[in-house]
Design an enzyme around this catalytic site. Sequence first.
Site, PDB file in Angstrom:
ATOM      1  N   TYR A 146       0.815  -1.214   0.000  1.00 44.07           N
ATOM      2  CA  TYR A 146       0.000   0.000   0.000  1.00 44.07           C
ATOM      3  C   TYR A 146       0.852   1.269   0.000  1.00 44.07           C
ATOM      4  O   TYR A 146       0.454   2.287  -0.543  1.00 44.07           O
ATOM      5  CB  TYR A 146      -0.898   0.042   1.245  1.00 44.07           C
ATOM      6  CG  TYR A 146      -2.224  -0.646   1.102  1.00 44.07           C
ATOM      7  CD1 TYR A 146      -2.310  -1.974   0.751  1.00 44.07           C
ATOM      8  CD2 TYR A 146      -3.408   0.047   1.361  1.00 44.07           C
ATOM      9  CE1 TYR A 146      -3.532  -2.609   0.644  1.00 44.07           C
ATOM     10  CE2 TYR A 146      -4.636  -0.575   1.262  1.00 44.07           C
ATOM     11  CZ  TYR A 146      -4.692  -1.900   0.897  1.00 44.07           C
ATOM     12  OH  TYR A 146      -5.906  -2.517   0.806  1.00 44.07           O
ATOM     13  N   LYS A 198       3.124 -15.287   2.045  1.00 47.45           N
ATOM     14  CA  LYS A 198       3.318 -15.998   0.778  1.00 47.45           C
ATOM     15  C   LYS A 198       4.819 -16.280   0.686  1.00 47.45           C
ATOM     16  O   LYS A 198       5.510 -15.824  -0.237  1.00 47.45           O
ATOM     17  CB  LYS A 198       2.792 -15.127  -0.378  1.00 47.45           C
ATOM     18  CG  LYS A 198       2.722 -15.825  -1.725  1.00 47.45           C
ATOM     19  CD  LYS A 198       1.612 -16.840  -1.857  1.00 47.45           C
ATOM     20  CE  LYS A 198       1.719 -17.578  -3.175  1.00 47.45           C
ATOM     21  NZ  LYS A 198       0.813 -18.726  -3.290  1.00 47.45           N
ATOM     22  N   ASP A 230      -3.060 -18.115   0.151  1.00 45.64           N
ATOM     23  CA  ASP A 230      -4.071 -18.794  -0.676  1.00 45.64           C
ATOM     24  C   ASP A 230      -4.747 -19.900   0.127  1.00 45.64           C
ATOM     25  O   ASP A 230      -5.966 -20.066   0.098  1.00 45.64           O
ATOM     26  CB  ASP A 230      -3.466 -19.319  -1.997  1.00 45.64           C
ATOM     27  CG  ASP A 230      -2.134 -20.035  -1.834  1.00 45.64           C
ATOM     28  OD1 ASP A 230      -1.569 -20.024  -0.709  1.00 45.64           O
ATOM     29  OD2 ASP A 230      -1.642 -20.603  -2.823  1.00 45.64           O
ATOM     30  N   ASP A 254      -6.324  -6.902   4.236  1.00 46.14           N
ATOM     31  CA  ASP A 254      -7.469  -6.241   3.596  1.00 46.14           C
ATOM     32  C   ASP A 254      -8.405  -7.298   3.014  1.00 46.14           C
ATOM     33  O   ASP A 254      -9.619  -7.286   3.246  1.00 46.14           O
ATOM     34  CB  ASP A 254      -6.965  -5.298   2.492  1.00 46.14           C
ATOM     35  CG  ASP A 254      -8.104  -4.637   1.744  1.00 46.14           C
ATOM     36  OD1 ASP A 254      -9.046  -4.175   2.409  1.00 46.14           O
ATOM     37  OD2 ASP A 254      -8.061  -4.606   0.494  1.00 46.14           O
ATOM     38  N   ASP A 258     -12.198  -8.995   4.778  1.00 46.54           N
ATOM     39  CA  ASP A 258     -13.504  -8.972   4.095  1.00 46.54           C
ATOM     40  C   ASP A 258     -14.096 -10.375   4.054  1.00 46.54           C
ATOM     41  O   ASP A 258     -15.287 -10.575   4.305  1.00 46.54           O
ATOM     42  CB  ASP A 258     -13.362  -8.450   2.654  1.00 46.54           C
ATOM     43  CG  ASP A 258     -13.669  -6.966   2.541  1.00 46.54           C
ATOM     44  OD1 ASP A 258     -13.483  -6.253   3.556  1.00 46.54           O
ATOM     45  OD2 ASP A 258     -14.085  -6.514   1.461  1.00 46.54           O
TER      46      ASP A 258
HETATM   47  C1  IPM Z   1     -10.388  -1.063   4.139  1.00 44.92           C
HETATM   48  C2  IPM Z   1     -10.620  -0.474   2.775  1.00 44.92           C
HETATM   49  C3  IPM Z   1      -9.447   0.439   2.428  1.00 44.92           C
HETATM   50  C4  IPM Z   1      -8.202  -0.410   2.429  1.00 44.92           C
HETATM   51  C5  IPM Z   1      -9.619   1.170   1.083  1.00 44.92           C
HETATM   52  C6  IPM Z   1     -10.892   1.993   1.062  1.00 44.92           C
HETATM   53  C7  IPM Z   1      -8.432   2.029   0.765  1.00 44.92           C
HETATM   54  O1  IPM Z   1     -10.804  -1.469   1.837  1.00 44.92           O
HETATM   55  O2  IPM Z   1     -10.289  -0.289   5.123  1.00 44.92           O
HETATM   56  O3  IPM Z   1     -10.311  -2.280   4.239  1.00 44.92           O
HETATM   57  O4  IPM Z   1      -7.892  -1.091   1.448  1.00 44.92           O
HETATM   58  O5  IPM Z   1      -7.495  -0.390   3.449  1.00 44.92           O
HETATM   59 MG    MG Z   2     -10.906  -3.418   2.656  1.00 42.58          MG
END
Ligand code: IPM
Ligand code: MG
Length: 367
Positions: A146, A198, A230, A254, A258
């Site tokens: 990032y 990884k 993975d 990240d 999710d």
């Molecule tokens: C999160 C979001 C952010 C990230 C984006 C919006 C830049 O997806 O907080 O997980 O990737 O960190």
């Molecule tokens: Mg995110």
Amino acid sequence: MTKRIVILPGDGIGPEIVMQAVMVLHEIGDKFNHGFIIDEQMIGEVALDAEGCSLPDKTIAKCKQADAVLLGAVGGDPNINRWKNHPTGDRPEKGLLKIRKELNLFSNLRPAILYSELKDASPLKAEIIGNNLDVMIVRELTSGIYFGKKSRVTDAENDEETYATDELFYSKKEIRRILKTGFEIATKRNNNVVVVDKANVLESSKLWREVTAEVANDFPSVTYSHMYVDNAAMQLVVNPKQFDVIITTNMFGDILSDEASMITGSIGMLPSASLGETTLGLYEPSHGSAPDIAGEDIANPIATILSVAMMFRYSFSMEAEAAAIEAAVGKVLADGYRTKDIYTDGFKLVGTSQMGELICERIVNNG
Ligand code: IPM
Ligand code: MG
């Protein structure tokens, strides 16, 4: 005790969910006799619209002086890229990345918890998800791919040779401090850490493994193992109960956070905390700005309200206050109230503000 809290409502559903979380803050203040000085500042698309910049200097300065920051959500509609031609390449998400970096918030705690009242909402089979899934993802937040050097080299003669690079950088210091946070958290949970990387491909992952072996020496009670990303993505779906604490890089965290939140079926319920070396922390729901439902009073404010509970726990070391919020949320769910995202037949459908009011009532009445 008086605490200074900066609120950054941001975009989409951000303002309406933060409003409910602020009501909860005040309710806790009345009950436990704390004062809050609340200062609203701008970030994201609203800041770009008003000031031409996703993170104005004033916002940074105010956050640095605060005891904690509460953020709603950042980002406009992903299908309408309004900022494609911004002169400096600014866009709403850049504000979020910059505030994390400016406040040195290198540890991102993302709990993925299955609320027993909502277990039917999980897309996984009941026997896989179990009754009390509770995984803590500890994501490195201020380095990695990032924040590495980026480049774009255009080949005017042969456009197919145009290329772009994103450097994946980690220093030992950056790796060590996030591992320490994660191991420390594991000692307060089930003493089990999986470090996700990884290492079969990436040099930086090999360094993560070396530093993990060193850090682990200081945590003899914690059992740890390594897992390729993975495989981790697969294991989260096949056998999520094996995980207690997952520690990983910015990008892998990240993605996996999710996934982990989705398997609990309650992304609208999950808070997060971003912490650094001091008690100043930034708290925000794990979900995004959901511009498609903004302003309709249907968004679920619980993730933001539970982020306030994390604020009490991690920035203010006020466990009773945190527990009071969590108990009130549990009670509202047990009483059968649901916002649209977690609603199933037979329950009582409520909107954003009504959900906030119900939680406040239960804080006042001790459940
Ligand atoms: C999160 C979001 C952010 C990230 C984006 C919006 C830049 O997806 O907080 O997980 O990737 O960190
Ligand atoms: Mg995110």
